[in-house]
Design a protein around this motif. Sequence first.
Motif, PDB file in Angstrom:
ATOM      1  N   VAL B  27      49.152  32.061  34.166  1.00 43.08           N
ATOM      2  CA  VAL B  27      48.217  31.572  33.144  1.00 43.08           C
ATOM      3  C   VAL B  27      48.107  30.051  33.232  1.00 43.08           C
ATOM      4  CG1 VAL B  27      47.891  31.246  30.660  1.00 43.08           C
ATOM      5  CG2 VAL B  27      48.507  33.485  31.547  1.00 43.08           C
ATOM      6  N   PRO B  31      43.973  28.792  33.442  1.00 40.48           N
ATOM      7  CA  PRO B  31      43.748  28.850  31.996  1.00 40.48           C
ATOM      8  C   PRO B  31      42.441  29.576  31.674  1.00 40.48           C
ATOM      9  CG  PRO B  31      43.803  26.561  32.789  1.00 40.48           C
ATOM     10  CD  PRO B  31      43.888  27.434  33.973  1.00 40.48           C
ATOM     11  N   PRO B  32      42.382  30.202  30.495  1.00 41.14           N
ATOM     12  CA  PRO B  32      41.184  30.965  30.137  1.00 41.14           C
ATOM     13  C   PRO B  32      39.913  30.119  30.165  1.00 41.14           C
ATOM     14  CG  PRO B  32      42.697  30.770  28.268  1.00 41.14           C
ATOM     15  CD  PRO B  32      43.422  30.322  29.480  1.00 41.14           C
ATOM     16  N   ASP B  33      40.020  28.818  29.943  1.00 36.20           N
ATOM     17  CA  ASP B  33      38.814  27.977  29.928  1.00 36.20           C
ATOM     18  C   ASP B  33      38.237  27.792  31.320  1.00 36.20           C
ATOM     19  OD1 ASP B  33      41.288  27.035  28.805  1.00 36.20           O
ATOM     20  OD2 ASP B  33      40.093  25.790  27.463  1.00 36.20           O
ATOM     21  N   ARG B  36      37.247  32.639  33.566  1.00 35.15           N
ATOM     22  CA  ARG B  36      37.430  33.732  32.632  1.00 35.15           C
ATOM     23  C   ARG B  36      37.857  35.036  33.319  1.00 35.15           C
ATOM     24  NH1 ARG B  36      33.568  35.955  27.862  1.00 35.15           N
ATOM     25  NH2 ARG B  36      34.646  37.922  27.768  1.00 35.15           N
ATOM     26  N   GLU B  37      37.162  35.388  34.422  1.00 40.16           N
ATOM     27  CA  GLU B  37      37.450  36.658  35.099  1.00 40.16           C
ATOM     28  C   GLU B  37      38.880  36.672  35.610  1.00 40.16           C
ATOM     29  OE1 GLU B  37      35.327  39.099  34.956  1.00 40.16           O
ATOM     30  OE2 GLU B  37      33.902  37.769  33.937  1.00 40.16           O
ATOM     31  N   PHE B  39      41.406  34.913  34.577  1.00 39.35           N
ATOM     32  CA  PHE B  39      42.350  34.995  33.471  1.00 39.35           C
ATOM     33  C   PHE B  39      42.460  36.425  32.968  1.00 39.35           C
ATOM     34  CE2 PHE B  39      43.058  35.161  28.881  1.00 39.35           C
ATOM     35  CZ  PHE B  39      44.332  34.632  28.825  1.00 39.35           C
ATOM     36  N   GLN B  40      41.296  37.094  32.858  1.00 37.60           N
ATOM     37  CA  GLN B  40      41.325  38.458  32.333  1.00 37.60           C
ATOM     38  C   GLN B  40      42.066  39.407  33.271  1.00 37.60           C
ATOM     39  OE1 GLN B  40      37.211  38.506  31.093  1.00 37.60           O
ATOM     40  NE2 GLN B  40      37.802  39.461  29.167  1.00 37.60           N
TER      41      GLN B  40
END
Lengths: 586, 112
Positions: B27, B31-33, B36-37, B39-40
């Motif tokens: 992570v 990072p999610p920012d 996105r894909e 991170f998911q």
Amino acid sequence: MNEIIIGIDLGTTNSEVAIVEQGKVRVIADGDKKILPSFVGIDDHGGILVGEAARNQYLVYPERTVKSIKRLMGQNIQVDLAGQSYAPQEISAIILKRLKAIAEKHLGQPVGKAVITVPAYFSDAQRQATREAGEIAGLDVVRMINEPTAAALAYGASQIEAKRMLVYDLGGGTFDVSVVNVQSGVVEVLSSHGDNHLGGDDFDQQIIEHLLKHLQKTYNVDARGHSKAMARITRAAENAKLLLSDEPYARIEEEYLLEHEGSAIHLSLELSRLEYEMMIEDYINATLDAVHIALKGAKLTVADIDEVILVGGSTRMPCIRERMFDEFGYEPHGEVDPDLCVAMGAAIQAAMIGGQQVDTVLVDVTPYTYGTSAIGTLNGQSYPFMYVPIIHKNSVLPIRKTEAFMTTHDGQEVVEVTIYQGEDPDALNNISIGEFRIEGLRDVEAGNVITLTLDLDLNGILHVSAQEKDTGLEKSITIKNALSRFESTTLDTARQRITSLFGHLEPGPDEQGAAEPFEEPAAPEIEEARNVMAKAESLFEQVSDADKEDMVDLIGSITACIEAGDIDGLREPVEQLKDIIYYLES
Amino acid sequence: MKTPYEILNVAADAGDAEIKQAYLRKVKGNPPDRDREQFQTIHSAYEAIKDHKSRVSHALFTAPEADFEALLDQAFTVAQPPRIGPEQFNGLLHAGIDDQTLLNALANSGKP
């Protein structure tokens, strides 16, 4: 140099703006005050007042002053301010505009982007309204982060060992609690819960009711109809509340409060901390219940929590500390100023988005369950509005989920989709946050498959799309509060309206330091000079020392000319600076 | 298609703490920012194997991708009967129950 993104805590009672400078978080002070009271008013000359000045005016001209606007965000109402009506977004925009100006004054350059914090328990509509307020203020809201998460970020950024923290955030208008795991440079929210209408304002209200009852009993007078008397009672209640955080008793004295049947009425009584704590006991109990719901959501118990962090001005009340001590068995933390740590967290996130080297990554969750309704069973009975949750509470953001549904009768051409927020198995007991129709479906037997996709982004804003599976016929919306939605044209109008309000600004005695440096119409030459200087500064890192020295000298003479208002004198140094930039870039 | 273990870069017998650590490390780098894909994918992998219960259900209900070529090859390969020369046969006749060397030799000779 990276583009500057500011971090803003837009609070119910107080707001702050912060940035990360040379790796350090800094809350920007306006004069010597880091806290801007979230008050907006119109002064005698039609100029706009924000902050301390507006708060002072509230006593004298309550009808020309607005407080606690955050509580109305996301609702389709207008507030009255000096005879004009404004949407809550517009009032919030005025506060944001001031914060933006404070940051610009400190930085000496325009700011166009911000991270704004919102209560974790803010609904979709409230988040949308916050973003719109930013747009009206001329700020691109690059991210909205949850307040307890921001606080955890402010605390967690410096943590080395792994820790589980519980953030208890009791502000002026909202209450949030989050369970957070801080480990290996990742601040990971495990669960959030809260109440978006519980805060210091409610405690004030309890004291106000108490004072009104006292007046009724002693003088047989109802002060509710007198706006000035009410403003004074409100202020007295707030002051008493603050005093009771430090003292066991508070004396309330308001002389000549109002006139009743020809005689002056003085308000005079003593309030003990004990009495006050009893008045607000139900609220505090509700927050403790929320703490346990959050723990359960994280599948943890009280014993698993290493640290409790108090955020928000209302946590200064001794009874909160006592209750947390009773619950957890140790003293809660409050080293970082509970009024400032949210803004600091926002600044850290802003720096992260802006590409600055920040060694903490944030993972947040949604405090709400989102879903739709379908024909199904409820308590063993066939029921047309059975709730079908799609995104579950405490899911990690961002998240996208798809569910398949089928038409129920032959030749069905239309499907109505309603999106709900809540947990109740009966959809009608949850909050309907948006609805739409998909029309023109194929004329086929019942069982035509419709897929519904819910997509919750990092800002906690929901995007919905539905599709007839066989044809790909699609309908998508971003959920906005259908009632308070601002169309983009309305947004533009609002922006102009707020900007022109600021145009009338006459700096009052305590407003001198806070004049809007970028609101004044600057001569185009000055504008150009500023752009050229910014450009030059952005090249500093890659040029030789000799070139840099020349550039610094030129910037010095340009700045001197701007300050002296010497437009003609600007031309030569600006041209020289431009030449250097041209030479460096070619 | 990678398995959650491959995505998080952990061994199949990794424990909760080790998996969590690997997840956080991933992570931190994604990072999610940012993506996105990505991170998911990392987050779903973590959810699939984060504790004993999820690992068991992952093992039970997630079928590995079938490799049809390999399965077909296996089906069409006719097993070769072990070839036994006269010498070995003779040896076998005289083999005692503890004559391990001989038994091993015999077993190995049958393999392709």
